[in-house]
Design a protein around this motif. Structure first.
Motif, mmCIF file in Angstrom:
data_model
loop_
_atom_site.group_PDB
_atom_site.id
_atom_site.type_symbol
_atom_site.label_atom_id
_atom_site.label_comp_id
_atom_site.label_asym_id
_atom_site.label_seq_id
_atom_site.Cartn_x
_atom_site.Cartn_y
_atom_site.Cartn_z
ATOM 1 N N PHE A 76 -18.408 -14.965 -18.960
ATOM 2 C CA PHE A 76 -18.509 -16.024 -17.954
ATOM 3 C C PHE A 76 -19.908 -15.976 -17.354
ATOM 4 O O PHE A 76 -20.500 -14.901 -17.236
ATOM 5 N N GLU A 77 -20.421 -17.125 -16.936
ATOM 6 C CA GLU A 77 -21.768 -17.210 -16.369
ATOM 7 C C GLU A 77 -21.871 -16.568 -14.989
ATOM 8 O O GLU A 77 -22.951 -16.184 -14.556
ATOM 9 N N SER A 78 -20.734 -16.467 -14.280
ATOM 10 C CA SER A 78 -20.724 -15.883 -12.932
ATOM 11 C C SER A 78 -19.297 -15.493 -12.574
ATOM 12 O O SER A 78 -18.337 -15.918 -13.238
ATOM 13 N N ALA A 79 -19.158 -14.733 -11.481
ATOM 14 C CA ALA A 79 -17.823 -14.388 -10.985
ATOM 15 C C ALA A 79 -17.093 -15.652 -10.552
ATOM 16 O O ALA A 79 -15.886 -15.786 -10.757
ATOM 17 N N ALA A 80 -17.839 -16.607 -9.963
ATOM 18 C CA ALA A 80 -17.223 -17.865 -9.526
ATOM 19 C C ALA A 80 -16.664 -18.630 -10.726
ATOM 20 O O ALA A 80 -15.562 -19.187 -10.658
ATOM 21 N N ALA A 81 -17.404 -18.644 -11.834
ATOM 22 C CA ALA A 81 -16.926 -19.314 -13.045
ATOM 23 C C ALA A 81 -15.682 -18.624 -13.588
ATOM 24 O O ALA A 81 -14.731 -19.282 -14.027
ATOM 25 N N ALA A 82 -15.669 -17.303 -13.559
ATOM 26 C CA ALA A 82 -14.499 -16.554 -14.018
ATOM 27 C C ALA A 82 -13.285 -16.870 -13.149
ATOM 28 O O ALA A 82 -12.187 -17.096 -13.664
ATOM 29 N N ARG A 130 -22.037 -8.700 -13.173
ATOM 30 C CA ARG A 130 -23.475 -8.465 -13.055
ATOM 31 C C ARG A 130 -24.129 -9.704 -12.445
ATOM 32 O O ARG A 130 -23.490 -10.746 -12.307
ATOM 33 N N GLU A 131 -25.391 -9.575 -12.110
ATOM 34 C CA GLU A 131 -26.119 -10.696 -11.517
ATOM 35 C C GLU A 131 -26.092 -11.937 -12.395
ATOM 36 O O GLU A 131 -26.048 -13.059 -11.900
ATOM 37 N N ASP A 132 -26.121 -11.744 -13.713
ATOM 38 C CA ASP A 132 -26.196 -12.888 -14.619
ATOM 39 C C ASP A 132 -24.863 -13.271 -15.248
ATOM 40 O O ASP A 132 -24.810 -14.110 -16.145
#
Length: 119
Positions: free
Chosen positions: A15-21, A106-108
């Protein structure tokens, strides 16, 4: 990123971010991922994100078609075996442990470390 006790992981950005996940896998939901040709069950619970082999250790049914519970377990939809998302153990010790994989935010993006079989 050292592996635990000689274990080896191959890392995959899922996933691109935790928000996307969180958007794609809401709390208490499961998602099937295929990484390195392996079916992985990605879980989101109140305790965070988890990953394990998708095949139930009991008879191989897809865990991603199951559910999670408030005990941080994934429940196989076939025979209701419950597997801990923190240590892989089946709650009543009726079958072998599920194979867990590491998840890192991670950050990314969000990464799954697929556990490699011992050489």
């Amino acid at each position: 990123m050292a592996a635990d006790q000689g274990e080896s992981y191959t890392w995959h950005k899922v996933f691109e971010s935790a928000a996307a996940a969180k958007e794609q896998v809401p709390p208490r939901k499961l998602k099937l991922l295929v990484l390195e040709g392996r079916s992985i069950c990605f879980a989101h619970t109140a305790a965070g994100f988890f990953a394990l082999d998708d095949a139930c250790p009991h008879l191989g049914y897809s865990l991603s078609k199951g559910t999670t519970n408030f005990l941080n377990e994934v429940i196989c939809p076939w025979h209701s075996y419950r597997f801990s998302l923190t240590d892989g153990r089946e709650c009543e010790f009726r079958t072998r442990k599920a194979v867990l994989h590491k998840v890192e935010i991670r950050e990314d993006g969000v990464y799954v470390g697929v556990l490699q079989p011992a050489a």
